[in-house]
Scaffold this active site. Structure first.
Site, short mmCIF file in Angstrom:
data_model
loop_
_atom_site.label_atom_id
_atom_site.label_comp_id
_atom_site.label_asym_id
_atom_site.label_seq_id
_atom_site.Cartn_x
_atom_site.Cartn_y
_atom_site.Cartn_z
N ARG A 35 6.89 11.03 0.41
CA ARG A 35 6.36 12.39 0.65
C ARG A 35 7.13 13.07 1.78
O ARG A 35 6.98 12.73 2.96
CB ARG A 35 4.87 12.33 1.00
CG ARG A 35 4.26 13.70 1.29
CD ARG A 35 4.19 14.58 0.09
NE ARG A 35 3.29 14.03 -0.94
CZ ARG A 35 3.17 14.54 -2.16
NH1 ARG A 35 3.91 15.57 -2.51
NH2 ARG A 35 2.34 14.00 -3.03
N ARG A 95 13.28 10.23 -8.78
CA ARG A 95 12.80 10.03 -7.40
C ARG A 95 12.10 8.68 -7.21
O ARG A 95 11.80 8.31 -6.08
CB ARG A 95 11.89 11.18 -6.98
CG ARG A 95 10.58 11.27 -7.77
CD ARG A 95 9.71 12.41 -7.27
NE ARG A 95 8.41 12.44 -7.96
CZ ARG A 95 7.38 13.18 -7.56
NH1 ARG A 95 7.48 13.96 -6.49
NH2 ARG A 95 6.23 13.14 -8.23
N HIS A 104 13.78 19.09 -4.26
CA HIS A 104 12.44 19.48 -3.79
C HIS A 104 12.33 19.37 -2.26
O HIS A 104 11.55 18.58 -1.73
CB HIS A 104 11.43 18.53 -4.47
CG HIS A 104 10.00 18.97 -4.44
ND1 HIS A 104 9.28 19.12 -3.28
CD2 HIS A 104 9.15 19.26 -5.44
CE1 HIS A 104 8.04 19.47 -3.58
NE2 HIS A 104 7.92 19.58 -4.85
N ASP A 164 2.41 28.38 -4.46
CA ASP A 164 3.17 27.59 -5.43
C ASP A 164 3.83 28.57 -6.38
O ASP A 164 3.23 29.02 -7.36
CB ASP A 164 2.24 26.64 -6.20
CG ASP A 164 3.03 25.54 -6.93
OD1 ASP A 164 2.39 24.58 -7.40
OD2 ASP A 164 4.27 25.67 -7.00
N GLU A 189 12.93 25.05 -2.89
CA GLU A 189 13.57 24.12 -3.83
C GLU A 189 14.56 24.83 -4.75
O GLU A 189 14.18 25.77 -5.45
CB GLU A 189 12.49 23.45 -4.67
CG GLU A 189 11.36 22.84 -3.86
CD GLU A 189 10.13 22.56 -4.70
OE1 GLU A 189 10.29 22.25 -5.91
OE2 GLU A 189 9.01 22.65 -4.17
O1 TA6 Z 1 7.30 22.06 -6.33
C1 TA6 Z 1 5.95 22.40 -6.32
C2 TA6 Z 1 5.15 21.36 -7.10
O2 TA6 Z 1 5.51 21.39 -8.48
C3 TA6 Z 1 3.66 21.62 -6.89
O3 TA6 Z 1 3.05 22.14 -8.05
C4 TA6 Z 1 3.13 20.25 -6.46
O4 TA6 Z 1 2.78 19.48 -7.58
C5 TA6 Z 1 4.35 19.69 -5.74
O5 TA6 Z 1 5.43 20.03 -6.62
C6 TA6 Z 1 4.31 18.24 -5.35
O6 TA6 Z 1 4.33 17.41 -6.45
P1 TA6 Z 1 4.21 15.80 -6.18
O7 TA6 Z 1 4.25 15.18 -7.53
O8 TA6 Z 1 5.38 15.42 -5.31
O9 TA6 Z 1 2.90 15.62 -5.43
#
Ligand code: TA6
Length: 297
Positions: free
Chosen positions: A73, A99, A169, A213, A270
Site C-alpha cells: 500500500r 503488482r 498507480h 476518484d 496515476e
Molecule cells: O486508482 C483508483 C482506484 O481504482 C480506486 O478506485 C481504489 O480502488 C484504488 O484504485 C485502490 O485500489 P486497491 O486495489 O489498491 O485498494
C-alpha cells in the site's frame, strides 16, 4: 537468486545494492549522488523516491503489508493487464496481477547523466495464463536521478491481438491534503467514480476535500502537484487518462493496510489507460506507458 549472487552480479558501488526489506522481501536500494530510491522485486514496486535536496516524494502506508500475496500500500503499484476490477470476472484480482508477481531483474547500469537504471521483466507463465490467457513480455525500466522515470512496456508475444488497461498507480506524499492542489486539469472532462461514473468538467485546479476518484480524459503530458511549500511536476507519455484518487477518512479507515489518517498525507496521480481507452496490441507490437516525476521546489 540469493542476495550474495544478486549483489555480485548487479550491484553498482556508489549507486545500488540489494538487501532483504520488510517481510524479508528482496529490495533494490539506490543511493546515488542525485537521489535515493527503493524498489521491491515483489510487484517491481517502487516504495520510496527521495531526490537529494528535496523531501521524500512518495507516500507509503505505515500499515502496509509486505507479503507475496498482497500489493504494498503506497509507493507506485503497477496495475496491469487490467485497471480496477476485471471487466468480466469479479473473482479476478483488482488491478490485475503485475503488482502481486515476482519480477526478474534483467539488468542494472548508470547512464550518461549519472542516473541509476534498473530493468525488470515479467513474462507469461502458467500462473499468469490462468488469469490472462495471453503470451506477453512486460518490461519495466526505472531511472533514478533528480527525476524518477518509470517506463512500463508491454509486448504481445502471442499470435492474436489482445487488449490491456493499465496504470502507474503513484501515491504522492503531501504535507497536508488541505493545503494541496493539482494544476493542469482545468476544463478537462473526467468520470467521477464517486458519483456513478458521471461525466463532469474540471473547473480550475483540483482540490481534495472528500473521497475523490476521478478518471480524467487527459493525454496532455504534465500536471503539477503543489502542497504547502513543495511542487512536483508529473509528466506522462503513452497515457490517455490520468486517475486522481484519495479514499478520504471513511474508506481509508476501512482498509486494514491504510493508516487511518494517511488520507491527509497522500494523493494518487496515476498515468493510465483505463477501461474506456484500453490499448490493443497486435502480435509483436509493443506499447510503453511512462510517468516522469520531477520535484522542483
Ligand atoms: O486508482 C483508483 C482506484 O481504482 C480506486 O478506485 C481504489 O480502488 C484504488 O484504485 C485502490 O485500489 P486497491 O486495489 O489498491 O485498494
Amino acid at each position: 537468486m540469493d542476495l550474495g549472487a544478486l549483489n555480485g552480479l548487479f550491484a553498482i558501488p556508489g549507486h545500488l545494492h540489494f538487501e532483504a526489506g520488510q517481510g524479508g522481501l528482496t529490495k533494490a536500494v539506490v543511493d546515488n549522488p542525485l537521489a535515493t530510491c527503493e524498489l521491491y522485486f515483489h510487484g517491481a514496486h517502487v516504495t520510496a523516491y527521495h531526490p537529494k535536496g528535496f523531501e521524500e516524494t512518495l507516500w507509503l502506508s505505515d500499515a502496509a503489508i509486505f507479503t507475496e500475496d498482497k500489493a504494498i500500500r503506497g509507493g507506485i503499484p503497477l496495475c496491469w493487464p487490467w485497471f480496477g476490477p476485471h471487466p468480466s470476472d469479479a473473482a479476478l484480482p483488482q488491478h490485475g496481477f503485475a503488482r502481486n508477481s515476482f519480477w526478474t531483474l534483467f539488468g542494472t547500469s548508470v547512464n550518461g547523466r549519472g542516473e541509476t537504471v534498473l530493468r525488470l521483466g515479467l513474462q507469461d507463465s502458467d500462473a499468469t495464463r490462468s488469469l490472462f490467457s495471453r503470451e506477453f513480455m512486460l518490461e519495466y525500466v526505472v531511472t533514478v536521478g533528480s527525476t524518477l522515470t518509470l517506463e512500463l512496456t508491454t509486448t504481445n508475444r502471442g499470435s492474436e491481438p489482445f487488449e490491456i488497461t493499465e496504470a502507474l498507480h503513484s501515491y504522492f506524499r503531501v504535507t497536508s491534503i488541505e493545503e494541496t492542489v493539482i494544476e493542469g486539469f482545468a476544463d478537462k472532462t473526467y468520470r467521477d467514480k464517486t458519483d456513478g461514473g458521471s461525466q463532469k468538467c474540471q473547473i480550475g485546479a483540483v482540490v481534495v476535500t472528500e473521497e475523490t476518484d476521478r478518471v480524467y480524459d487527459d493525454a496532455d503530458p504534465s500536471c503539477c502537484l503543489r502542497c504547502a511549500d513543495r511542487m512536483i511536476e508529473i509528466a506522462k507519455f503513452g497515457s490517455a487518462h490520468t486517475v486522481v484518487w484519495n479514499p478520504w477518512q471513511e474508506k481509508a479507515a476501512a482498509m486494514g493496510d491504510f493508516d487511518d489518517d494517511g488520507y491527509r498525507h497522500m494523493v494518487c496521480i496515476e498515468a493510465a489507460n483505463t477501461g474506456e481507452g484500453g490499448i490493443i496490441l497486435n502480435p509483436d507490437a509493443s506499447h510503453t506507458l511512462t510517468q516522469r516525476i520531477l520535484p522542483f521546489l
